[in-house]
Design an enzyme around this catalytic site. Structure first.
Site, mmCIF file in Angstrom:
data_model
loop_
_atom_site.group_PDB
_atom_site.id
_atom_site.type_symbol
_atom_site.label_atom_id
_atom_site.label_comp_id
_atom_site.label_asym_id
_atom_site.label_seq_id
_atom_site.Cartn_x
_atom_site.Cartn_y
_atom_site.Cartn_z
ATOM 1 N N HIS A 144 13.643 -33.703 -32.550
ATOM 2 C CA HIS A 144 12.463 -34.067 -33.349
ATOM 3 C C HIS A 144 12.007 -32.900 -34.232
ATOM 4 O O HIS A 144 10.853 -32.838 -34.650
ATOM 5 C CB HIS A 144 11.322 -34.520 -32.423
ATOM 6 N N GLU A 181 8.949 -19.729 -20.331
ATOM 7 C CA GLU A 181 8.763 -18.390 -19.752
ATOM 8 C C GLU A 181 9.914 -17.458 -20.129
ATOM 9 O O GLU A 181 9.699 -16.280 -20.447
ATOM 10 C CB GLU A 181 8.628 -18.494 -18.225
ATOM 11 N N ASN A 230 1.221 -0.200 6.130
ATOM 12 C CA ASN A 230 1.606 -0.905 4.886
ATOM 13 C C ASN A 230 2.415 -2.134 5.300
ATOM 14 O O ASN A 230 3.405 -2.009 6.022
ATOM 15 C CB ASN A 230 2.460 -0.015 3.981
ATOM 16 N N GLY A 231 1.990 -3.296 4.880
ATOM 17 C CA GLY A 231 2.709 -4.526 5.249
ATOM 18 C C GLY A 231 1.718 -5.599 5.668
ATOM 19 O O GLY A 231 0.528 -5.507 5.346
ATOM 20 N N LYS A 287 -1.502 -5.072 -19.807
ATOM 21 C CA LYS A 287 -1.184 -5.756 -18.550
ATOM 22 C C LYS A 287 -2.257 -6.761 -18.182
ATOM 23 O O LYS A 287 -1.983 -7.845 -17.652
ATOM 24 C CB LYS A 287 -1.015 -4.730 -17.429
ATOM 25 N N TRP A 317 -3.698 -1.684 -1.173
ATOM 26 C CA TRP A 317 -3.603 -2.885 -1.991
ATOM 27 C C TRP A 317 -3.972 -4.012 -1.042
ATOM 28 O O TRP A 317 -3.174 -4.475 -0.246
ATOM 29 C CB TRP A 317 -2.177 -3.078 -2.529
ATOM 30 N N CYS A 358 0.852 -1.199 0.000
ATOM 31 C CA CYS A 358 0.000 0.000 0.000
ATOM 32 C C CYS A 358 0.879 1.236 0.000
ATOM 33 O O CYS A 358 2.098 1.147 0.124
ATOM 34 C CB CYS A 358 -0.843 0.002 1.264
ATOM 35 N N GLU A 412 8.422 -10.632 -25.399
ATOM 36 C CA GLU A 412 7.571 -9.508 -24.973
ATOM 37 C C GLU A 412 8.303 -8.166 -24.991
ATOM 38 O O GLU A 412 7.747 -7.159 -25.408
ATOM 39 C CB GLU A 412 7.051 -9.761 -23.554
ATOM 40 N N LYS A 449 9.472 -13.912 -22.107
ATOM 41 C CA LYS A 449 9.975 -12.611 -21.642
ATOM 42 C C LYS A 449 10.762 -11.914 -22.749
ATOM 43 O O LYS A 449 10.590 -10.733 -23.011
ATOM 44 C CB LYS A 449 10.855 -12.779 -20.390
ATOM 45 N N ARG A 452 1.234 1.962 -5.903
ATOM 46 C CA ARG A 452 1.481 0.908 -4.917
ATOM 47 C C ARG A 452 0.209 0.157 -4.553
ATOM 48 O O ARG A 452 0.267 -0.923 -3.967
ATOM 49 C CB ARG A 452 2.083 1.499 -3.646
HETATM 50 C C1 AGP Z 1 3.088 -11.937 -19.122
HETATM 51 O O1 AGP Z 1 4.244 -11.202 -19.051
HETATM 52 C C2 AGP Z 1 2.002 -11.263 -19.846
HETATM 53 N N1 AGP Z 1 1.678 -10.045 -19.239
HETATM 54 C C3 AGP Z 1 0.788 -12.144 -20.089
HETATM 55 O O2 AGP Z 1 1.201 -13.319 -20.752
HETATM 56 C C4 AGP Z 1 0.038 -12.553 -18.823
HETATM 57 O O3 AGP Z 1 0.771 -13.473 -18.098
HETATM 58 C C5 AGP Z 1 -1.307 -13.172 -19.226
HETATM 59 O O4 AGP Z 1 -2.042 -12.209 -19.931
HETATM 60 C C6 AGP Z 1 -2.080 -13.640 -17.991
HETATM 61 O O5 AGP Z 1 -2.368 -12.566 -17.177
HETATM 62 P P1 AGP Z 1 -2.951 -12.817 -15.713
HETATM 63 O O6 AGP Z 1 -1.933 -13.567 -14.934
HETATM 64 O O7 AGP Z 1 -3.204 -11.442 -15.164
HETATM 65 O O8 AGP Z 1 -4.230 -13.593 -15.868
#
Ligand code: AGP
Length: 610
Positions: free
Chosen positions: A506, A483, A101-102, A605, A75, A2, A490, A487, A27
Site C-alpha cells: 500500500h 523496534e 547483590n541479587g 537515556k 539498585w 547492585c 539510533e 535500534k 551497577r
Molecule cells: C530506546 O532505545 C530509547 N532510549 C527511547 O526510545 C526510550 O525507549 C524512550 O525514551 C522511553 O524511555 P523509558 O522506557 O525510560 O520511558
C-alpha cells in the site's frame, strides 16, 4: 543489580571502600552504605542517593582506625530506596553485617519463619534475612562457618554476599550463586567486589569465585571451600584493564554487554514469580489491587519509544491470552487525545527509566479520568513507579547504553506474565503451564543466538553502507520490525522503516530497489506463508532480503539473500528471540560506521522534557 565490596588489609578500609563503590556505581546508585569493624564493634553508615552523599556524611570519619569493612551501592529490587532498605544489613545483636547483590526468591517464607523465632526486621528487603538466618543457626549452637553454609543451603535465587562477623574481626567471608564476585589479591591486603572495576589501581591479580564456593579472606590468606566444606583449587588470573573497561567487563561497549545480558535479564524478570508446574504466576506488586483487576474490561498501554513497541507486543498478548481488548498509545499523543473512558479500564504504563515526561503526563491524565494504573518500570522508586496504583519491577539492573536492549526483553517478559495473571477463567491452567515452561526455555535459546553473533557481525559488514532499510514483520513480529528499525536509526543514523508486511504493497513497496535492503522477520508460524509472498513481491523488484528465520526452515534460503536462523519457539514468545539478532545487527553496523553506540548523537537515556 547492585555493587558490593569488601576490604581487609594494612590500609584504612574506608577510603578504599568509598573509591571502590564509586567505580561500581554504574551497577546501581539509589542508595549506599558501609560497615566497618572498629574497636570490636561494627560501625554502619547508610545514605540515600549516590555514593558521594555517603562520602559527605563520613567526611570526618576517614581516619577511622579500621582495616576491615564492607560496602554496597544499591539498585533497589525489594523495598524502595530509603535508609532502612540500604545495605549493609545486620542481625539482631549487630554481630554480623552483610552486603548482598541479587534476589532471594524465597525470602518471604524465611522471614515469616525467623519472625516466629523472635527476629525483628528493620527493612523491606529480601537481603536482610541473611544475617538473621546466620544468627538463627548460631543461636542453635552452630559455629559461624557452619551457620553460613547452612544459610546458603536454605536460600533460593541469585546472590553474591560479603560478610563481616564481630567474632572473627580479621576475616571477610564471601560466597556467590549466579551473581558475580571477584577477589583482588593484593600485597598485605585483599579486596572482594562485584567486578574488577573496584580493583583498578589496587591489584591486577584476581580470583573469580564460582557458584557455591565460600571464601574466607584475611589480609594475607585466601581459602576457598565448597558447600561440603572441601577446599577448592585457587586460580589467580592477571587482569590488564582500565576503569571504564572493567565496568564493561569483557565487552567493548555497554550496548553489547547489555544485549548479552538478555538471558539473565529474562530469568530475573520471571524469577520467583512463576511456577510452571502448576501454571501459576505470582506478582506481589499487583496483589493489593487484585480485586479491581478482576473487573477490568479494557486495557490501555501508554509508553514512548522502545517501551511503546514492547506495549505493541502486549496488545497481541492481552488480546489472545487475557482476552481483554487492548489498545496501545504513544504517551506523547495520548496526553492530548480526547478518549472516551466509558468502561472499567486499566492503564498499563511502561518505562525503563520511570522518568519519561510524556509517559508521566499520560499517566497523570489516566489517573485524572479515574483509570486504575499499573507500571512496568525498571528504576525502583522512580516517579512513574511511585505515581501508579501498583506495578511490577523489571529487576533488569541499570541500562547504561542509551539504545534500550535488555530492558525491551525484560518488558516483554513482564507483559507476558501479566497477561497470564489477568486471564479471566482458571480453566487455562494447562495452557499457562505450557506457556510458562516455554518462557523458562527462552534464556537458553537466546544464548544459542548470541553464540552466533559473529555471523551477524559479518552481515553488518556487508550491509553497513546502505542508507535505507525496510524492516518487515507480521502479528507479534510487526512491533519487532518497528523496534529493529529504531535500534538501527539510533546507533547508525541510517534511515530505517518498520512496517507490517501486509501494508507494504500500500505504498512502501515503491521504495524497493537493489539499493534499499529489507530485513524480513519470518519465523515459521501460522502467518509465515503470507510473509513469504510479501518477500516474493520484493524479490520481483530486485530488492535485497536479509531474513530472520527459524532453524530448519529450508524454504527461505531460496528467496532471501542472507538468512540468520533462530531456535523454534511459540509465536507468542517469538519477539524475545527475533529482536536479538536485530539488536546485534544495529550494534555492529553502528560500530563499523565508527559511531559511539553507547552515547548516540542527539539522544538521552531518559527524556524528562516534553
Ligand atoms: C530506546 O532505545 C530509547 N532510549 C527511547 O526510545 C526510550 O525507549 C524512550 O525514551 C522511553 O524511555 P523509558 O522506557 O525510560 O520511558
Amino acid at each position: 543489580m547492585c555493587g558490593i565490596i569488601g576490604y581487609i588489609g594494612k590500609e584504612k578500609s574506608l577510603p578504599i571502600l568509598i573509591k571502590g563503590l564509586k567505580a561500581l556505581e554504574y551497577r546501581g546508585y539509589d542508595s549506599a552504605g558501609i560497615a566497618l569493624i572498629v574497636n570490636n564493634k561494627i560501625e554502619t553508615r547508610k545514605s540515600v542517593g549516590q555514593v558521594k552523599i555517603l562520602e559527605q556524611s563520613l567526611k570526618n570519619k576517614f581516619n577511622l582506625d579500621s582495616h576491615i569493612g564492607i560496602g554496597h551501592t544499591r539498585w533497589a529490587t525489594h523495598g524502595i530506596p530509603n535508609k532502612p532498605n540500604a545495605h549493609p544489613h545486620s542481625d539482631c545483636l549487630k554481630n554480623i553485617s552483610v552486603v548482598h547483590n541479587g534476589i532471594i526468591e524465597n525470602y518471604k517464607e524465611l522471614k515469616k519463619y525467623l519472625q516466629k523465632n523472635g527476629h525483628h526486621f528493620l527493612s523491606d528487603t529480601d537481603s536482610e534475612i541473611i544475617p538473621h538466618l546466620i544468627e538463627d543457626f548460631i543461636n542453635k549452637g552452630k559455629s559461624f562457618d557452619r551457620a553460613l553454609s547452612d544459610t546458603i543451603k536454605m536460600i533460593k535465587g541469585a546472590y553474591a554476599l560479603v560478610i563481616i562477623n564481630i567474632k572473627t574481626p580479621k576475616i571477610l567471608y564471601a560466597t556467590k550463586f549466579s551473581s558475580p564476585l571477584v577477589i583482588g589479591v593484593g600485597k598485605g591486603e585483599n579486596i572482594i567486589a562485584s567486578d574488577s572495576s573496584a580493583l583498578v589501581g589496587r591489584t591486577k591479580d584476581v580470583i573469580y569465585l564460582k557458584d557455591g564456593e565460600i571464601a574466607k579472606i584475611s589480609k594475607k590468606d585466601i581459602s576457598i571451600t565448597n558447600l561440603k566444606n572441601k577446599k577448592t583449587p585457587i586460580e589467580i588470573v592477571r587482569l590488564e584493564t582500565d576503569l571504564e573497561q572493567a565496568q564493561k567487563g569483557d565487552f567493548p561497549h555497554f550496548m553489547l554487554k547489555e544485549i548479552f545480558e538478555g538471558p539473565e535479564v529474562i530469568r530475573l524478570a520471571y524469577g520467583g514469580r512463576i511456577n510452571s508446574n502448576d501454571g501459576e504466576v505470582k506478582l506481589g506488586g499487583l496483589e493489593e489491587i487484585m480485586n479491581e483487576l478482576k473487573g477490568i474490561k479494557r486495557i490501555m498501554i501508554l509508553a514512548c519509544g522502545t517501551s511503546y513497541y514492547a506495549g505493541l507486543v502486549g496488545e497481541y498478548l492481552f488480546d489472545e491470552i487475557a482476552k481483554i481488548p487492548t489498545e496501545v498509545h504513544f504517551a506523547s499523543e495520548f496526553r492530548y487525545k480526547n478518549k472516551p473512558f466509558n468502561e472499567k479500564t486499566l492503564a498499563i504504563v511502561i518505562s525503563q527509566s520511570g522518568e519519561t515526561a510524556d509517559t508521566l503526563a499520560a499517566l497523570q491524565k489516566a489517573k485524572k479520568h479515574g483509570l486504575l494504573t499499573i507500571g512496568i518500570v525498571n528504576t525502583v522508586g522512580s516517579t512513574i513507579a511511585r505515581e501508579t496504583n501498583a506495578g511490577v519491577y523489571n529487576h533488569a539492573g541499570p541500562e547504561i547504553g542509551v539504545a534500550s536492549t535488555k530492558a525491551f526483553l525484560s518488558q516483554l517478559t513482564i507483559i507476558f506474565l501479566i497477561a497470564i495473571y489477568l486471564q479471566k477463567n482458571e480453566g487455562n491452567k494447562n495452557s499457562s503451564k505450557k506457556l510458562l515452561k516455554e518462557i523458562e526455555r527462552i534464556p537458553k535459546k537466546i544464548k544459542i543466538i548470541l553464540d552466533q553473533s559473529k555471523e551477524i557481525e559479518k552481515l553488518a559488514r556487508k550491509y553497513k553502507n546502505y542508507e535505507n532499510f525496510l524492516f518487515l514483520g507480521r502479528r507479534y513480529n510487526y512491533p519487532v520490525a518497528l523496534e529493529g528499525a529504531l535500534k538501527l536509526k539510533e546507533v547508525s543514523y541510517i534511515h530505517a522503516e518498520g512496517y507490517c508486511a501486509g501494508e507494504m504493497k500500500h505504498g512502501p513497496i515503491a521504495m524497493i530497489s537493489s539499493k534499499f535492503p529489507t530485513v524480513a522477520i519470518i519465523p515459521q508460524n501460522g502467518i509465515s506463508e503470507k510473509m513469504f509472498s510479501n518477500l516474493e513481491e520484493i524479490k520481483a523488484r530486485k530488492g535485497l532480503i536479509f531474513a530472520i528465520a527459524t532453524k530448519g526452515d529450508n524454504k527461505i534460503a531460496s528467496l532471501a539473500d542472507d538468512v540468520f536462523y533462530i531456535p523454534k519457539t511459540i509465536e507468542l514468545l517469538e519477539p524475545l528471540l527475533t529482536i536479538v539478532p536485530l539488536q546485534l545487527f544495529a550494534y555492529y553496523i553502528g560500530i563499523k560506521r565508527g559511531y559511539d553506540v553507547d552515547k548516540p548523537r542527539n539522544l538521552a537515556k531518559s527524556v524528562t522534557v516534553e
